[in-house]
Design a protein around this motif. Structure first.
Motif, PDB file in Angstrom:
ATOM      1  N   PRO A 133     -27.886  15.314  27.322  1.00 14.42           N
ATOM      2  CA  PRO A 133     -28.450  16.555  27.872  1.00 14.42           C
ATOM      3  C   PRO A 133     -27.777  17.809  27.323  1.00 14.42           C
ATOM      4  O   PRO A 133     -28.434  18.821  27.094  1.00 14.42           O
ATOM      5  N   SER A 134     -26.471  17.741  27.095  1.00 16.85           N
ATOM      6  CA  SER A 134     -25.757  18.908  26.573  1.00 16.85           C
ATOM      7  C   SER A 134     -26.238  19.271  25.171  1.00 16.85           C
ATOM      8  O   SER A 134     -26.270  20.449  24.797  1.00 16.85           O
ATOM      9  N   GLU A 135     -26.640  18.253  24.397  1.00 13.43           N
ATOM     10  CA  GLU A 135     -27.145  18.523  23.059  1.00 13.43           C
ATOM     11  C   GLU A 135     -28.502  19.214  23.132  1.00 13.43           C
ATOM     12  O   GLU A 135     -28.793  20.123  22.353  1.00 13.43           O
ATOM     13  N   LEU A 136     -29.349  18.805  24.081  1.00 15.91           N
ATOM     14  CA  LEU A 136     -30.646  19.470  24.257  1.00 15.91           C
ATOM     15  C   LEU A 136     -30.465  20.917  24.694  1.00 15.91           C
ATOM     16  O   LEU A 136     -31.227  21.797  24.277  1.00 15.91           O
ATOM     17  N   GLU A 141     -30.780  26.598  23.078  1.00 15.91           N
ATOM     18  CA  GLU A 141     -30.154  27.908  22.871  1.00 15.91           C
ATOM     19  C   GLU A 141     -30.326  28.376  21.431  1.00 15.91           C
ATOM     20  O   GLU A 141     -30.543  29.560  21.177  1.00 15.91           O
ATOM     21  N   VAL A 142     -30.255  27.444  20.493  1.00 12.40           N
ATOM     22  CA  VAL A 142     -30.407  27.805  19.078  1.00 12.40           C
ATOM     23  C   VAL A 142     -31.791  28.369  18.798  1.00 12.40           C
ATOM     24  O   VAL A 142     -31.951  29.381  18.111  1.00 12.40           O
ATOM     25  N   ILE A 143     -32.830  27.737  19.345  1.00 12.77           N
ATOM     26  CA  ILE A 143     -34.200  28.145  19.048  1.00 12.77           C
ATOM     27  C   ILE A 143     -34.718  29.193  20.022  1.00 12.77           C
ATOM     28  O   ILE A 143     -35.696  29.894  19.739  1.00 12.77           O
ATOM     29  N   GLY A 144     -34.075  29.309  21.211  1.00  9.19           N
ATOM     30  CA  GLY A 144     -34.530  30.282  22.190  1.00  9.19           C
ATOM     31  C   GLY A 144     -35.724  29.809  23.000  1.00  9.19           C
ATOM     32  O   GLY A 144     -36.559  30.617  23.433  1.00  9.19           O
ATOM     33  N   ARG A 145     -35.802  28.512  23.231  1.00  3.49           N
ATOM     34  CA  ARG A 145     -36.918  27.918  23.982  1.00  3.49           C
ATOM     35  C   ARG A 145     -36.421  26.637  24.638  1.00  3.49           C
ATOM     36  O   ARG A 145     -35.750  25.835  23.995  1.00  3.49           O
ATOM     37  N   ASP A 146     -36.717  26.449  25.939  1.00 10.66           N
ATOM     38  CA  ASP A 146     -36.297  25.253  26.650  1.00 10.66           C
ATOM     39  C   ASP A 146     -37.026  24.045  26.072  1.00 10.66           C
ATOM     40  O   ASP A 146     -38.251  23.954  26.149  1.00 10.66           O
ATOM     41  N   LEU A 147     -36.272  23.118  25.504  1.00  8.15           N
ATOM     42  CA  LEU A 147     -36.855  21.948  24.855  1.00  8.15           C
ATOM     43  C   LEU A 147     -36.865  20.705  25.733  1.00  8.15           C
ATOM     44  O   LEU A 147     -37.440  19.691  25.347  1.00  8.15           O
ATOM     45  N   ASN A 148     -36.249  20.763  26.898  1.00 10.42           N
ATOM     46  CA  ASN A 148     -36.177  19.576  27.744  1.00 10.42           C
ATOM     47  C   ASN A 148     -37.546  18.998  28.097  1.00 10.42           C
ATOM     48  O   ASN A 148     -37.701  17.770  28.117  1.00 10.42           O
ATOM     49  N   PRO A 149     -38.571  19.834  28.373  1.00  5.16           N
ATOM     50  CA  PRO A 149     -39.882  19.245  28.668  1.00  5.16           C
ATOM     51  C   PRO A 149     -40.439  18.403  27.520  1.00  5.16           C
ATOM     52  O   PRO A 149     -41.258  17.514  27.749  1.00  5.16           O
ATOM     53  N   ALA A 150     -39.976  18.659  26.306  1.00  2.75           N
ATOM     54  CA  ALA A 150     -40.478  17.915  25.149  1.00  2.75           C
ATOM     55  C   ALA A 150     -39.897  16.508  25.078  1.00  2.75           C
ATOM     56  O   ALA A 150     -40.332  15.703  24.258  1.00  2.75           O
ATOM     57  N   THR A 151     -38.922  16.198  25.921  1.00  4.31           N
ATOM     58  CA  THR A 151     -38.333  14.849  25.925  1.00  4.31           C
ATOM     59  C   THR A 151     -38.965  13.964  26.985  1.00  4.31           C
ATOM     60  O   THR A 151     -38.564  12.813  27.145  1.00  4.31           O
ATOM     61  N   GLU A 152     -39.956  14.496  27.702  1.00  2.00           N
ATOM     62  CA  GLU A 152     -40.530  13.769  28.836  1.00  2.00           C
ATOM     63  C   GLU A 152     -41.995  13.415  28.595  1.00  2.00           C
ATOM     64  O   GLU A 152     -42.802  13.364  29.525  1.00  2.00           O
ATOM     65  N   LYS A 235     -50.382  17.475  25.026  1.00  2.00           N
ATOM     66  CA  LYS A 235     -49.335  17.418  26.049  1.00  2.00           C
ATOM     67  C   LYS A 235     -48.186  18.361  25.716  1.00  2.00           C
ATOM     68  O   LYS A 235     -47.666  19.074  26.589  1.00  2.00           O
ATOM     69  N   PHE A 236     -47.757  18.349  24.450  1.00  3.54           N
ATOM     70  CA  PHE A 236     -46.675  19.244  24.049  1.00  3.54           C
ATOM     71  C   PHE A 236     -47.078  20.712  24.234  1.00  3.54           C
ATOM     72  O   PHE A 236     -46.287  21.511  24.726  1.00  3.54           O
ATOM     73  N   LYS A 237     -48.285  21.046  23.824  1.00  5.95           N
ATOM     74  CA  LYS A 237     -48.741  22.429  23.923  1.00  5.95           C
ATOM     75  C   LYS A 237     -48.758  22.902  25.366  1.00  5.95           C
ATOM     76  O   LYS A 237     -48.460  24.061  25.664  1.00  5.95           O
ATOM     77  N   ALA A 238     -49.098  22.007  26.279  1.00  9.90           N
ATOM     78  CA  ALA A 238     -49.138  22.367  27.696  1.00  9.90           C
ATOM     79  C   ALA A 238     -47.738  22.529  28.291  1.00  9.90           C
ATOM     80  O   ALA A 238     -47.547  23.296  29.247  1.00  9.90           O
ATOM     81  N   ARG A 239     -46.753  21.835  27.718  1.00  8.34           N
ATOM     82  CA  ARG A 239     -45.403  21.839  28.280  1.00  8.34           C
ATOM     83  C   ARG A 239     -44.517  22.933  27.679  1.00  8.34           C
ATOM     84  O   ARG A 239     -43.574  23.392  28.333  1.00  8.34           O
ATOM     85  N   LEU A 240     -44.771  23.311  26.426  1.00  8.59           N
ATOM     86  CA  LEU A 240     -43.865  24.241  25.752  1.00  8.59           C
ATOM     87  C   LEU A 240     -44.481  25.616  25.614  1.00  8.59           C
ATOM     88  O   LEU A 240     -45.699  25.769  25.631  1.00  8.59           O
TER      89      LEU A 240
END
Length: 240
Positions: A133-136, A141-152, A235-240
């Motif tokens: 989780p710390s890597e996500l 932070e690097v990209i400026g967008r929460d990426l956690n939803p993309a792992t689900e 699905k990705f488009k709806a989450r991100l």
């Protein structure tokens, strides 16, 4: 060469990169059927990246895993090894551009991603433990967008994320395996491209879907299952 159309080389390059909007793609498609000069210009701007796959096929399996990442990239060793291969691909393609007699325009980020993804096989990822989780958090932070939803995403098994780069901008790659073990990647770059709905195409023999929300551009690519890529891109488009 005297142009017989108002279509510019920049627009043709965007068409090749898959970054042209629907209206521009339709205009170029129509022109190609009636204007041989435009077809010739488009062919001159095309770069055959298939040779990159032949040149580097299998390098991911033999890339050294004991190299130390740079101070500003604390990615796992396997991810760092993959980034080295990506850098080699970038170098070869740039060399082709510099020394080609016609000096064609450089390929866009989606072409680089496709050439890199073409090197992936099931074994590249099936022994990799999912990113912590710390890597996500760091990648987000690097990209400026929460990426956690993309792992689900239930249709894909998330394996790892890593930071790549294109034209001085961070490019995040999230790697997955399908249920039958096919490698798939979602890549995200902050490039401010105009908003674009999902477009489906084939890159390097793989199914792909790309879209943009006006701030970030996305490319989902991998395997030969067009229905899976289309469903998962939605699905990705709806989450991100």
């Amino acid at each position: 060469m005297t142009m017989t159309t108002d279509i510019t080389d920049e627009e043709l390059t965007a068409y090749l990169d898959g970054e042209a909007d629907t209206a521009l793609r339709a205009r170029i498609d129509q022109t190609l059927t009636s204007d041989p000069e435009v077809a010739a210009r488009l062919d001159a701007l095309s770069i055959d990246t298939s040779s990159l796959k032949a040149e580097f096929d299998g390098l991911l399996m033999t890339a050294p895993n004991n190299l130390v990442p740079a101070a500003n990239d604390r990615s796992p060793p396997r991810a760092f090894g993959g980034a080295i291969v990506a850098s080699m691909i970038l170098g070869l393609t740039m060399g082709y551009t510099i020394f080609s007699p016609s000096t064609p325009a450089k390929p866009g980020w989606t072409q680089y991603v496709a050439a890199y993804q073409a090197l992936y096989v099931s074994e590249t990822l099936n022994t990799v433990s999912p990113s912590e989780p710390s890597e996500l958090i760091r990648l987000s932070e690097v990209i400026g967008r929460d990426l956690n939803p993309a792992t689900e995403i239930d249709t894909l098994n998330f394996k790892r994320g890593q930071v790549l780069g294109f034209n001085g901008k961070p490019l995040i790659q999230l790697a997955y395996l399908t249920e039958d073990g096919k490698p798939v990647a979602l890549c995200v770059i902050r490039n401010g491209s105009p908003q674009q709905d999902i477009e489906h195409r084939e890159l390097e023999g793989m199914q792909a879907a790309s879209w943009s929300d006006g701030t970030f551009s996305y490319l989902l690519i991998g395997g030969a299952d067009a229905d899976l890529i289309a469903e998962t891109a939605t699905k990705f488009k709806a989450r991100l």
